[in-house]
Design an enzyme around this catalytic site. Sequence first.
Site, mmCIF file in Angstrom:
data_model
loop_
_atom_site.group_PDB
_atom_site.id
_atom_site.type_symbol
_atom_site.label_atom_id
_atom_site.label_comp_id
_atom_site.label_asym_id
_atom_site.label_seq_id
_atom_site.Cartn_x
_atom_site.Cartn_y
_atom_site.Cartn_z
ATOM 1 N N ASP A 211 0.803 -1.228 0.000
ATOM 2 C CA ASP A 211 0.000 0.000 0.000
ATOM 3 C C ASP A 211 0.832 1.272 0.000
ATOM 4 O O ASP A 211 0.295 2.372 0.118
ATOM 5 C CB ASP A 211 -0.918 0.009 1.225
ATOM 6 C CG ASP A 211 -2.008 -1.041 1.141
ATOM 7 O OD1 ASP A 211 -2.860 -0.930 0.238
ATOM 8 O OD2 ASP A 211 -2.009 -1.975 1.961
ATOM 9 N N ASP A 217 -1.296 8.811 3.095
ATOM 10 C CA ASP A 217 -1.663 8.323 4.428
ATOM 11 C C ASP A 217 -0.557 8.508 5.453
ATOM 12 O O ASP A 217 -0.807 8.423 6.652
ATOM 13 C CB ASP A 217 -2.047 6.835 4.357
ATOM 14 C CG ASP A 217 -3.372 6.624 3.653
ATOM 15 O OD1 ASP A 217 -4.228 7.518 3.741
ATOM 16 O OD2 ASP A 217 -3.539 5.577 3.016
ATOM 17 N N ARG A 236 1.049 -1.399 7.894
ATOM 18 C CA ARG A 236 1.356 -0.193 7.114
ATOM 19 C C ARG A 236 2.220 0.801 7.888
ATOM 20 O O ARG A 236 2.621 1.829 7.325
ATOM 21 C CB ARG A 236 0.074 0.505 6.664
ATOM 22 C CG ARG A 236 -0.763 -0.266 5.651
ATOM 23 C CD ARG A 236 -1.723 0.652 4.930
ATOM 24 N NE ARG A 236 -1.005 1.669 4.147
ATOM 25 C CZ ARG A 236 -1.612 2.681 3.534
ATOM 26 N NH1 ARG A 236 -2.932 2.819 3.613
ATOM 27 N NH2 ARG A 236 -0.906 3.570 2.841
ATOM 28 N N ARG A 282 -9.573 3.476 10.398
ATOM 29 C CA ARG A 282 -8.122 3.657 10.401
ATOM 30 C C ARG A 282 -7.655 4.787 11.325
ATOM 31 O O ARG A 282 -6.484 4.866 11.641
ATOM 32 C CB ARG A 282 -7.635 3.947 8.973
ATOM 33 C CG ARG A 282 -7.967 2.842 7.971
ATOM 34 C CD ARG A 282 -7.229 1.547 8.290
ATOM 35 N NE ARG A 282 -7.496 0.513 7.312
ATOM 36 C CZ ARG A 282 -6.822 0.363 6.177
ATOM 37 N NH1 ARG A 282 -5.849 1.191 5.877
ATOM 38 N NH2 ARG A 282 -7.134 -0.601 5.349
ATOM 39 N N HIS A 312 -11.609 6.060 3.956
ATOM 40 C CA HIS A 312 -11.139 7.320 4.520
ATOM 41 C C HIS A 312 -12.134 8.440 4.210
ATOM 42 O O HIS A 312 -12.936 8.332 3.277
ATOM 43 C CB HIS A 312 -9.781 7.722 3.922
ATOM 44 C CG HIS A 312 -8.645 6.860 4.329
ATOM 45 N ND1 HIS A 312 -7.775 6.289 3.425
ATOM 46 C CD2 HIS A 312 -8.203 6.469 5.553
ATOM 47 C CE1 HIS A 312 -6.855 5.581 4.061
ATOM 48 N NE2 HIS A 312 -7.096 5.675 5.354
ATOM 49 N N CYS A 397 -4.849 10.162 -2.795
ATOM 50 C CA CYS A 397 -4.032 9.182 -2.061
ATOM 51 C C CYS A 397 -2.611 9.072 -2.586
ATOM 52 O O CYS A 397 -1.697 8.693 -1.854
ATOM 53 C CB CYS A 397 -4.652 7.781 -2.153
ATOM 54 S SG CYS A 397 -6.358 7.651 -1.651
#
Length: 403
Positions: A211, A217, A236, A282, A312, A397
Amino acid sequence: MTVSWARKLVSSFLTALTVAVVTHAASIFLFFVSQQYQAATLTQVSEFYFFATLFSVVLLFAFALLGVFRRWYTAIAAGFVAGVIACFAGSGLTTVIGGFALDAATLAFLWGTFLSLNGVYVIVLSIVAATIGRAVYNRAIAFRSAQSTTGRRIALVRMPAGNLAEGQLTHVERTDVDTELADKQWDGYIAALEENGWTTREVGFAESMADSVFVEDTLVLLGNTAVVTRAGTESRRAEAEAAEETASDLGLRIERIMTPGTLEGGDVLKVGTTLYVGRSSRTNADGIRQLRAIAAPLGYSVVAVPVTRALHLKTTMTALPDGTLLGHPDLVDDPAFFPHFLAVPEREGVAVVVLADDTVLMSSSAPATAALLEDRGYTVVTVDISEFEKLEGCVTCLSVRVR
């Protein structure tokens, strides 16, 4: 765009020279004190360490070029290794110059020096490398980078990992991802940014972090402050390290979300001085509290928003330059909560990247939304990111914008 070799060379040399000189002086001082301040000790010990210090400069310079001074634990390890090699080589050279042969007895003597003079040098070098050396290296890199980014718009990006197709999914079914096509689409995304006045800078490639391409992020940018996030999933969290290094290279002030808080950049939507923060799967309450504490002194207010229908907040809504909030009613928990809310006809149309006051970037998967925004006077740049959308990604993103 990466840190130039010229900057790396200068920073590495300054670091190596500083660490070696400080170590040399500190080691001499320790023996000067232990010998009850006898002046003769200064000359004798300095001569003993002379060649070791020269070798240390060379070895530390090589290690610095590899980036070991970015983290304390690699810096201390490099200091230890450099110290052992430099002391053994330096003492050996001094022995040969003195007319002694490097036989078994001499080698045994050289190893024995690590219990006295050379042992002290190695310990001091390790400590100095992890403290003073690391500080000099990071500040030198940041200072030069800060000068080179003045007045420029920079987008931090990260090349797709080899195992991109294994990326995590929460709200969509897994479908086959064409990784070769994804690479081409990523290139197209980079080209769109650069063609519209943005300089792209790559965060270090992470081959096995599926990812990691979703670099947004890992960081939240608040002016000259970069908030390093803490991912909501354990797998992550390692992604943030390289992103922090890049932010530091740019001269940004670093703040961090700490355990037990979790917060991902995809949950933070900045509209003027208001930060809408998604309380999602998250991002937890403690992460929001920590961000509020960091943002308040910088002039930002934080508004928590429930996110239950998507991964998100910014996969449910984003903002136009005029503050209008774009969202799809099926994705937003309560559209009435937001001022200036504009419902868009396609789910893929909720995400836009502001390229300029009159220009936005969005997915080509939402032509009706693109037409809607053009009718409102915006220039719309579209890119195909279909393979990333299969992984719950969107145009926001794939980059972190530094203005």
